[in-house]
Design an enzyme around this catalytic site. Structure first.
Site, PDB file in Angstrom:
ATOM      1  N   GLU A 120     -14.029 -35.580  -8.549  1.00  0.00           N
ATOM      2  CA  GLU A 120     -13.473 -36.739  -7.847  1.00  0.00           C
ATOM      3  C   GLU A 120     -14.354 -37.973  -8.020  1.00  0.00           C
ATOM      4  O   GLU A 120     -13.869 -39.086  -8.191  1.00  0.00           O
ATOM      5  CB  GLU A 120     -13.311 -36.408  -6.358  1.00  0.00           C
ATOM      6  N   GLU A 121     -15.666 -37.766  -7.982  1.00  0.00           N
ATOM      7  CA  GLU A 121     -16.594 -38.906  -7.955  1.00  0.00           C
ATOM      8  C   GLU A 121     -16.583 -39.706  -9.254  1.00  0.00           C
ATOM      9  O   GLU A 121     -16.980 -40.866  -9.266  1.00  0.00           O
ATOM     10  CB  GLU A 121     -18.014 -38.425  -7.634  1.00  0.00           C
TER      11      GLU A 121
ATOM     12  N   ASP B  95      -6.236 -35.608   2.638  1.00  0.00           N
ATOM     13  CA  ASP B  95      -7.434 -35.636   1.798  1.00  0.00           C
ATOM     14  C   ASP B  95      -8.501 -36.469   2.506  1.00  0.00           C
ATOM     15  O   ASP B  95      -8.255 -37.063   3.562  1.00  0.00           O
ATOM     16  CB  ASP B  95      -7.075 -36.235   0.421  1.00  0.00           C
TER      17      ASP B  95
ATOM     18  N   ASP C  10     -17.285 -31.713  -6.216  1.00  0.00           N
ATOM     19  CA  ASP C  10     -18.414 -32.383  -6.877  1.00  0.00           C
ATOM     20  C   ASP C  10     -19.080 -33.400  -5.959  1.00  0.00           C
ATOM     21  O   ASP C  10     -18.525 -33.808  -4.936  1.00  0.00           O
ATOM     22  CB  ASP C  10     -17.941 -33.067  -8.164  1.00  0.00           C
TER      23      ASP C  10
HETATM   24 ZN    ZN Z   1     -15.450 -37.944  -1.716  1.00  0.00          ZN
END
Ligand code: ZN
Length: 490
Positions: free
Chosen positions: A195-196, A221, A128
């Site tokens: 994630e955002e 990551d 995302d």
């Molecule tokens: Zn990111």
């Protein structure tokens, strides 16, 4: 000899002794996180078709996988489109790996290694992206979701964060699969869909892996990219992050009788709330050089001049000076303590009505060594004379434990960074939050790094207008993942 003179000689002697200790420590200082990388040999580079990779990243950007504060605004079909496109674009990788759709658009890929006794490695990148503020759209030199390749760069939301990494991993794995690479160690790619907004779609992957008894050797990551000019050394530096700060938002609530604003009492919900916010935010945590942050600065000792090295090697004496020097930059100050940021306020819905309830939200980024319980206790103490209540808005995220800077994983990643980007590597602390937080306990060590080197100028476009990455950076990123995977799992 008089007593005064003897005292003078004594002081001089002590000073001389102190200076001697400082000098010896400076010369013999062993910086942490400095494993000998010269003994590590990486797998050979692969042939990377940079133009093809750039076209692919452009295509990935055109899927508008935007996560919003209100998930109802997210366009689910864009994730479906991205998933189908991945399968069609990387056929060799999709033949070599098993792909599992783990609910809520999270993806887990597994490339089974030939030796099941070896712990897997996990690579992560999220699908995302953050929204584009409508008022900034006109300032984009190339459309934010156009995925254009122009002026030597790939343009659009997600080019840097984090589709560049997702596409690079896939390019690398597809190329390796196409040339018949067979890993000894299992390789996994875990890709979150939200994630955002810290949606936690990755939680399902973590639960699945735990239920299968998977314990990975390391997980890599997104983190910070390397910089061409570090604020402390003034030279190129890649920070491989070994811990993440905690995250918690406090709700401060003040209640009162309310009423008409023409006859206000001295004390209202708003005045109580204001005092409470000032009491909490006006009482900052002291800045300290300790834990992983101390390590992260001491690791710079080999790269700085004698003066700075003397301070880094003798924090017992120079800590206050170092703290002041690091805190001179906001990003430096943020890692030295738990930060306190009041962000939202709510009162009466009308200008001439006294609210019965006024609320403030305060966002904390919790330093390693502190906990959300400490933050709550400290805040309660600061407002103890005020009629307000403090609660957590959502369950807090505690800071993560530090990962090793001597493990095989650290050494291999650091070597791949150093060889790909020609920059020294030092450990660091993540100020923001990543999906890897939800994977706690799945891997022995967790490292955070966005594999590219950016200038301070280029860093400004992250999450901002004209997000892009250069074709050269993308090429290096593909090479980084290819060599890391071949070396670590080969
Ligand atoms: Zn990111």
């Amino acid at each position: 000899m008089g007593a005064g003179r003897m005292f003078g000689w004594g002081v001089a002697g002590l000073l001389l002794l102190g200076a001697g200790v400082v000098a010896v420590r400076t010369v013999t200082f062993q910086a942490p996180g400095q494993t000998d990388l010269s003994k590590v040999t990486l797998a050979e580079p692969i042939a990377v078709d940079a133009d093809r990779a750039a076209q692919h990243l452009g295509a990935a950007i055109r899927f508008q996988t935007v996560t919003h504060q209100d998930p109802a605004e997210d366009r689910s079909d864009q994730w479906d489109g991205l998933h189908a496109w991945l399968a069609a674009t990387y056929p060799a990788a999709h033949r070599a790996m098993v792909r599992e759709d783990v609910g809520a658009h999270a993806l887990l890929y597994t490339w089974k290694g030939s030796d099941p006794s070896l712990e897997p490695i996990i690579l992560m990148a999220h699908q995302d992206v953050v929204p584009v503020a409508p008022e900034t759209e006109a300032q984009w030199r190339h459309a934010p979701f156009g995925g254009e390749v122009a002026e030597g760069s790939i343009w659009g939301r997600g080019a840097y964060d984090d589709k560049g990494a997702l596409v690079s991993m896939m390019e690398a794995l597809d190329a390796l699969a196409a040339q018949g690479f067979q890993p000894k160690r299992t390789i996994m790619v875990a890709s979150g869909a939200d994630e955002e907004t810290r949606g936690g779609s990755v939680k399902a992957i973590a639960a699945l892996l735990k239920s299968r008894g998977v314990k990975a050797e390391f997980l890599l990551d997104e983190g910070f990219s390397g910089t061409t000019r570090d604020g402390f050394t003034g030279k190129p530096l890649a920070r491989l992050l070994i811990a993440e700060k905690g995250y918690a938002t406090m709700r401060v609530t003040a209640s009162a009788a309310g009423g008409h604003s023409s006859t206000p009492p001295l004390q209202t919900a708003v005045t109580d709330l204001s005092k409470a916010v000032v009491a909490i935010a006006g009482h900052p945590y002291p800045m300290r050089l300790k834990g992983p942050v101390k390590d992260s600065y001491q690791a710079l000792a080999p790269q700085v001049g004698f003066g700075d090295r003397m301070m880094l090697a003798n924090t017992w004496l120079f800590s206050p000076w170092l703290v002041a020097r690091i805190a001179a930059q906001p990003s430096g100050a943020a890692v030295l303590h738990t930060t306190i940021a009041p962000t939202m306020l709510q009162g009466s819905p009308k200008e001439n009505v006294l609210p019965q309830k006024a609320v403030a939200w305060i966002n904390f980024r919790i330093a390693p060594g502190d906990t959300s319980a400490d933050v709550m206790r400290r805040s309660q103490g600061a407002v103890r004379k005020l009629p307000v209540t403090l609660t957590w808005d959502k369950p807090p995220y505690e800071p993560t434990a530090s990962s090793s800077t001597t493990s095989r994983g650290w050494t291999l990643i650091a070597k791949t960074v150093a060889e790909t980007f020609h920059a020294p590597v030092a450990p660091g602390l993540m100020r923001g939050g990543t999906d890897s937080w939800f994977m706690r306990g799945v891997a022995r060590d967790t490292y955070l790094f966005t594999p590219m080197l950016l200038s301070p100028e280029e860093e400004k476009m992250i999450h901002g207008t004209n997000e892009r990455i250069s074709v050269k950076n993308l090429e290096d990123m593909v090479q980084f993942y290819a060599r890391l995977v071949r070396t670590a799992a080969g």
